[in-house]
Write a protein that holds these residues in place. Structure first.
Motif, PDB file in Angstrom:
ATOM      1  N   UNK A 181       0.810  -1.219   0.000  1.00 30.38           N
ATOM      2  CA  UNK A 181       0.000   0.000   0.000  1.00 30.38           C
ATOM      3  C   UNK A 181       0.841   1.266   0.000  1.00 30.38           C
ATOM      4  N   UNK A 182       2.055   1.183   0.492  1.00 32.88           N
ATOM      5  CA  UNK A 182       2.930   2.343   0.470  1.00 32.88           C
ATOM      6  C   UNK A 182       2.634   3.345   1.566  1.00 32.88           C
ATOM      7  N   UNK A 183       2.749   2.913   2.832  1.00 34.65           N
ATOM      8  CA  UNK A 183       2.553   3.833   3.956  1.00 34.65           C
ATOM      9  C   UNK A 183       3.626   4.915   3.912  1.00 34.65           C
ATOM     10  N   UNK A 184       3.274   6.111   4.354  1.00 33.98           N
ATOM     11  CA  UNK A 184       4.228   7.227   4.336  1.00 33.98           C
ATOM     12  C   UNK A 184       4.856   7.480   5.703  1.00 33.98           C
ATOM     13  N   UNK A 185       4.125   7.177   6.783  1.00 35.38           N
ATOM     14  CA  UNK A 185       4.681   7.340   8.132  1.00 35.38           C
ATOM     15  C   UNK A 185       4.244   6.178   9.020  1.00 35.38           C
ATOM     16  N   UNK A 186       5.119   5.796   9.941  1.00 32.62           N
ATOM     17  CA  UNK A 186       4.821   4.758  10.919  1.00 32.62           C
ATOM     18  C   UNK A 186       5.302   5.249  12.277  1.00 32.62           C
ATOM     19  N   UNK A 187       4.395   5.265  13.250  1.00 30.87           N
ATOM     20  CA  UNK A 187       4.778   5.636  14.603  1.00 30.87           C
ATOM     21  C   UNK A 187       5.081   4.357  15.372  1.00 30.87           C
ATOM     22  N   UNK A 188       6.290   4.295  15.947  1.00 30.84           N
ATOM     23  CA  UNK A 188       6.717   3.098  16.649  1.00 30.84           C
ATOM     24  C   UNK A 188       7.089   3.435  18.087  1.00 30.84           C
ATOM     25  N   UNK A 189       7.065   2.417  18.914  1.00 27.78           N
ATOM     26  CA  UNK A 189       7.578   2.517  20.281  1.00 27.78           C
ATOM     27  C   UNK A 189       8.702   1.506  20.386  1.00 27.78           C
ATOM     28  N   UNK A 190       9.926   2.003  20.539  1.00 29.32           N
ATOM     29  CA  UNK A 190      11.083   1.123  20.601  1.00 29.32           C
ATOM     30  C   UNK A 190      11.109   0.343  21.914  1.00 29.32           C
ATOM     31  N   UNK A 191      11.942  -0.660  21.950  1.00 31.11           N
ATOM     32  CA  UNK A 191      12.035  -1.508  23.143  1.00 31.11           C
ATOM     33  C   UNK A 191      12.464  -0.723  24.380  1.00 31.11           C
ATOM     34  N   UNK A 192      13.170   0.410  24.167  1.00 35.02           N
ATOM     35  CA  UNK A 192      13.596   1.228  25.310  1.00 35.02           C
ATOM     36  C   UNK A 192      12.511   2.194  25.769  1.00 35.02           C
ATOM     37  N   UNK A 193      11.323   2.117  25.156  1.00 37.44           N
ATOM     38  CA  UNK A 193      10.197   2.959  25.548  1.00 37.44           C
ATOM     39  C   UNK A 193      10.083   4.250  24.772  1.00 37.44           C
ATOM     40  N   UNK A 194      11.065   4.582  23.958  1.00 36.43           N
ATOM     41  CA  UNK A 194      11.030   5.820  23.191  1.00 36.43           C
ATOM     42  C   UNK A 194      10.101   5.696  21.993  1.00 36.43           C
ATOM     43  N   UNK A 195       9.262   6.727  21.793  1.00 38.00           N
ATOM     44  CA  UNK A 195       8.360   6.753  20.650  1.00 38.00           C
ATOM     45  C   UNK A 195       8.982   7.592  19.529  1.00 38.00           C
TER      46      UNK A 195
END
Length: 441
Positions: A181-195
């Protein structure tokens, strides 16, 4: 019953339903506009038919060659190539005598039926069975990230919070949204808790596809063995079901992806694995195969996750089914760009590939979902502007309506022949690919 036989029966039933309804899409408007339909056949009756019966002016039947179906409309240049009929003066009941707008409706009828049918089937599946939803919370350890994706800021253990500003209803769909689909942005939460909000380039999908990373995000799993391939390095070294690998070459690991990375870095040298078996540890030495695998599969958390089912009323299911059908069509059209890559050309499949869409055991929900998908594919493929397909006829009709000039019948005959041979070549290539994969892969 054999899974292959079950898939084959489902494929046969599904295609039969879709072919009959597609041809009805041509047949009904033809009759409405008082155009004679000489034949209505499921499958092709080359030389002979398995069954046929004339009712009124139309012969209905079943052919022996299960490669499609057709309606033979009087005065129309089609796969029958009835030059004798076309050499006669036009008759009022013939296709060629009708106004261009009526001919256009007759030609787009089959595609329209397939498209609407796909949407309606999706709606009915949602109404009867609902929609499965898997939240991010189902995978507390986050995702293992393919190496090709890490350069864009993804890290092993990431949890996916949002894709293009929206929280995914099914977290397992994120890989498809990245590749197809070609997403343009992805918000993630890393294993260290940082978003972090990661920007995705437009070319990512093609890049991942050509690299073979069709599932760049997979749920992180513990390295607990679920099965061992006979005669593999793992089997020869004595690894067994439920063994848990806890270190590789003296380095502790917690997840399967960590083990895979360490094996790849080992470059074919002997591996020292520490395993836990029945609360007792043991050390096993083996050498991975050339593809950096040792011949085991690991227990998947998907078997044990909680799946929520969203239920729909009949009124809710209709728009939801249309929306699902729209995104299915859009994703399929978007994936067509992969055909123009070296890998994509080798992935083209025929009836064997289509049969794999169906479940191994008889399951009505799976059957109807696959049928809806195939119906939408048929709609798209048939509307392509290729002579011998509905889209080819539509292309010439639109040319006639715009310019006021009708292409000569001789030109249409040649175009039909070229399109027919192109389709036969594609059919042979696609099914040849299936045969090659079945024998050599």
């Amino acid at each position: 019953m054999s899974p292959i036989l079950v898939k084959g029966i489902q494929l046969f039933l599904s295609l039969s339903i879709l072919i009959i309804l597609h041809e009805l899409g041509h047949f009904i408007p033809a009759k409405i506009f008082k155009t004679r339909v000489e034949k209505f056949f499921l499958f092709f009756d080359v030389k002979f038919a398995l069954f046929k019966k004339k009712i009124g002016e139309t012969v209905y039947g079943i052919g022996w060659l299960p490669l499609g179906g057709y309606v033979k409309i009087s005065g129309m240049i089609d796969e029958s190539m009835d030059k004798e009929q076309m050499a006669q003066p036009p008759q009022p009941w013939e296709f060629r005598s009708k106004p261009a707008w009526q001919r256009l409706i007759i030609m787009i009828g089959g595609v329209t039926v397939n498209l609407i049918l796909g949407f309606l089937i999706y709606a009915m599946v949602l109404f009867v069975w609902g929609k499965e939803e898997i939240s991010q919370n189902a995978f507390p350890n986050g995702f293992a990230v393919a190496e090709q994706l890490k350069q864009y800021g993804f890290k092993d253990g990431d949890k996916i919070l949002k894709v293009d500003g929206e929280q995914p209803e099914n977290i397992l769909d994120v890989s498809r949204r990245l590749v197809v689909r070609g997403a343009s942005t992805v918000e993630v939460k890393h294993a260290d808790g940082k978003k972090e909000v990661l920007s995705i380039p437009d070319s990512l999908g093609t890049y991942l596809y050509t690299q073979g990373a069709l599932y760049p995000l997979t749920p992180r799993v513990e390295p607990v063995i679920d099965s061992v391939i006979p005669e593999s390095p793992a089997a020869l070294a004595g690894l067994k079901l439920n063994d848990k690998i806890i270190s590789v070459n003296g380095e502790a690991i917690t997840f399967r992806d960590e083990m895979v990375q360490k094996i790849k870095k080992n470059e074919g040298n002997p591996l020292s694995l520490v395993i836990a078996r029945n609360k007792v540890t043991d050390t096993i030495t083996l050498t991975a195969r050339e593809d950096n695998t040792i011949g085991v599969s690991f227990k998947s958390p998907i078997k044990d996750i909680k799946i929520n089912t969203k239920e729909y009323s009949f009124a809710e299911a209709i728009p939801a089914g249309i929306e699902h059908g729209y995104w299915t069509l859009r994703d399929y059209v978007s994936s067509m760009k992969f055909l123009f890559t070296k890998k994509g050309a080798t992935e083209v499949g025929g009836f064997g590939t289509i049969a794999k869409l169906f479940p191994d055991t008889w399951d009505w929900q799976g059957f109807w979902l696959s049928t809806a998908f195939i119906s939408i594919i048929l709609a798209f493929m048939n509307i392509l502007p290729i002579p011998a397909l509905d889209g080819g006829h539509v292309m010439f009709l639109l040319y006639e309506m715009i310019t006021g000039r009708k292409p000569s019948e001789k030109f249409l005959e040649y175009a039909q022949m070229v399109g027919f041979f192109l389709l036969i070549a594609l059919l042979l290539y696609a099914n040849g690919n299936d045969l090659y994969k079945a024998i050599f892969k």
